[in-house]
Design a protein around this motif. Structure first.
Motif, PDB file in Angstrom:
ATOM      1  N   CYS A  82       0.825  -1.209   0.000  1.00 15.36           N
ATOM      2  CA  CYS A  82       0.000   0.000   0.000  1.00 15.36           C
ATOM      3  C   CYS A  82       0.858   1.258   0.000  1.00 15.36           C
ATOM      4  O   CYS A  82       1.909   1.307   0.639  1.00 15.36           O
ATOM      5  CB  CYS A  82      -0.917   0.022   1.213  1.00 15.36           C
ATOM      6  N   SER A  83       0.367   2.298  -0.657  1.00 17.86           N
ATOM      7  CA  SER A  83       1.111   3.556  -0.710  1.00 17.86           C
ATOM      8  C   SER A  83       0.914   4.388   0.547  1.00 17.86           C
ATOM      9  O   SER A  83       1.437   5.489   0.647  1.00 17.86           O
ATOM     10  CB  SER A  83       0.703   4.365  -1.942  1.00 17.86           C
ATOM     11  N   HIS A 101       6.283  -0.595   0.994  1.00 17.90           N
ATOM     12  CA  HIS A 101       5.706   0.124  -0.148  1.00 17.90           C
ATOM     13  C   HIS A 101       6.765   0.313  -1.230  1.00 17.90           C
ATOM     14  O   HIS A 101       7.715   1.083  -1.044  1.00 17.90           O
ATOM     15  CB  HIS A 101       5.173   1.495   0.296  1.00 17.90           C
ATOM     16  N   MET A 103       8.310   1.986  -4.371  1.00 16.86           N
ATOM     17  CA  MET A 103       8.150   3.249  -5.089  1.00 16.86           C
ATOM     18  C   MET A 103       8.370   2.990  -6.578  1.00 16.86           C
ATOM     19  O   MET A 103       9.409   3.326  -7.148  1.00 16.86           O
ATOM     20  CB  MET A 103       9.132   4.284  -4.550  1.00 16.86           C
ATOM     21  N   VAL A 163       5.290  10.574   1.032  1.00 13.02           N
ATOM     22  CA  VAL A 163       4.611  10.229  -0.227  1.00 13.02           C
ATOM     23  C   VAL A 163       3.574  11.282  -0.611  1.00 13.02           C
ATOM     24  O   VAL A 163       3.245  11.431  -1.792  1.00 13.02           O
ATOM     25  CB  VAL A 163       3.974   8.817  -0.177  1.00 13.02           C
ATOM     26  N   SER A 167       4.290  12.063  -4.331  1.00 10.85           N
ATOM     27  CA  SER A 167       3.396  11.218  -5.127  1.00 10.85           C
ATOM     28  C   SER A 167       1.939  11.678  -5.102  1.00 10.85           C
ATOM     29  O   SER A 167       1.343  11.953  -6.146  1.00 10.85           O
ATOM     30  CB  SER A 167       3.489   9.767  -4.634  1.00 10.85           C
ATOM     31  N   HIS A 168       1.362  11.783  -3.917  1.00 11.01           N
ATOM     32  CA  HIS A 168      -0.068  12.047  -3.818  1.00 11.01           C
ATOM     33  C   HIS A 168      -0.447  13.467  -4.231  1.00 11.01           C
ATOM     34  O   HIS A 168      -1.366  13.671  -5.029  1.00 11.01           O
ATOM     35  CB  HIS A 168      -0.553  11.748  -2.404  1.00 11.01           C
ATOM     36  N   MET A 212      -5.844   7.097  -2.053  1.00 10.17           N
ATOM     37  CA  MET A 212      -4.730   7.934  -1.604  1.00 10.17           C
ATOM     38  C   MET A 212      -5.219   9.296  -1.112  1.00 10.17           C
ATOM     39  O   MET A 212      -4.804   9.770  -0.050  1.00 10.17           O
ATOM     40  CB  MET A 212      -3.708   8.113  -2.735  1.00 10.17           C
TER      41      MET A 212
END
Length: 257
Positions: A82-83, A101, A103, A163, A167-168, A212
């Protein structure tokens, strides 16, 4: 060593294909939709696994982790992909659970887009629980390295903040940029490689994107506020000088990766 992989989408499918191709491990996949060699729908086939990767969508991961308590012996190492890490780290399980997690990913999804080299050169965050045995961690780390990734140890809380930054929030910004040109036909006609590359994250898996944003909302809001502040600082300063610094920072960021 026998390894089970639950969920054969992009991440789980790539783990499965890599380990199967390497022929170093006995690998079994669990999937409702994939019909391939060594893939089954029966979770009971995981009973004698040494390691199990849970690669299901975040919104069902806790349900799967609970289900595995009735199937796996206490000696089995279980990890998820899971992120987000804080929400999966709150409960203790009968088996040896080590949250992690990778990447890695692409704008595509599903088994057909999974490929063995997805994790080559990637970083893989691991957030061991306080009672994680060092031997168990080394076993999981060895498999992750066989997949081609390198591990970074952190805490669930620091992971989720990080993250959100890399990312998010970037995904949310990419989506917002797409919305910006919805009503501008000229901008749509002129959009080329720069806009395409900048908005690639808007192509993220819809279910994953929703998980997310909903589950990491507070951290993402903090990033967006910081982003707005940094934009204002760029406008208020010697822009050319700041852009040069940012360009150098960006070049150094990926120089050794």
């Amino acid at each position: 060593m026998k390894i089970g992989v639950i969920g054969l989408g992009l991440i789980g499918g790539s783990i499965f294909k890599n380990l199967l191709e390497g022929k170093k491990y006995d690998v079994i996949g669990i999937s409702r939709s994939v019909n391939e060699y060594n893939v089954t729908k029966d979770y009971n086939n995981l009973k004698d696994c040494d390691i199990v990767f849970v690669c299901t969508p975040m919104n069902v991961t806790l349900e799967i982790l609970d289900k595995l308590e009735d199937i796996l012996p206490s000696s089995t190492i279980v990890t998820d992909v899971c992120s987000l890490k804080e929400f999966v780290s709150k409960k203790n399980y009968k088996y040896k659970f080590i949250p992690s997690h990778p990447m890695a990913g692409t704008e595509h999804q599903g088994w057909e887009y999974a490929f063995p080299d997805l994790f080559s050169g990637a970083t893989w965050a691991v957030t061991p629980k306080n009672d994680t045995d060092r031997k168990d961690f080394r076993v999981l780390k060895s498999v992750i390295e066989d997949l081609g990734a390198k591990t970074i140890i952190t805490t669930p809380q620091e992971h989720d903040k990080a993250v959100a930054l890399i990312s998010h929030a970037p995904m949310l910004v990419a989506q917002a940029l797409c919305k910006n040109i919805e009503n501008n036909k000229l901008a749509q006609s002129l959009a080329s490689s720069g806009f395409r590359d900048t908005t690639r994250l808007a192509m993220s898996n819809v279910e994953m994107a929703n998980d997310m944003v909903v589950m990491n909302k507070d951290n993402i809001k903090d990033v967006v506020l910081s982003l707005n502040s940094n934009i204002e600082k760029l406008f208020a300063s010697d822009y050319k000088k700041q852009v040069k610094k940012i360009k150098n920072f960006r070049e150094n960021l990926y120089k050794n990766k």
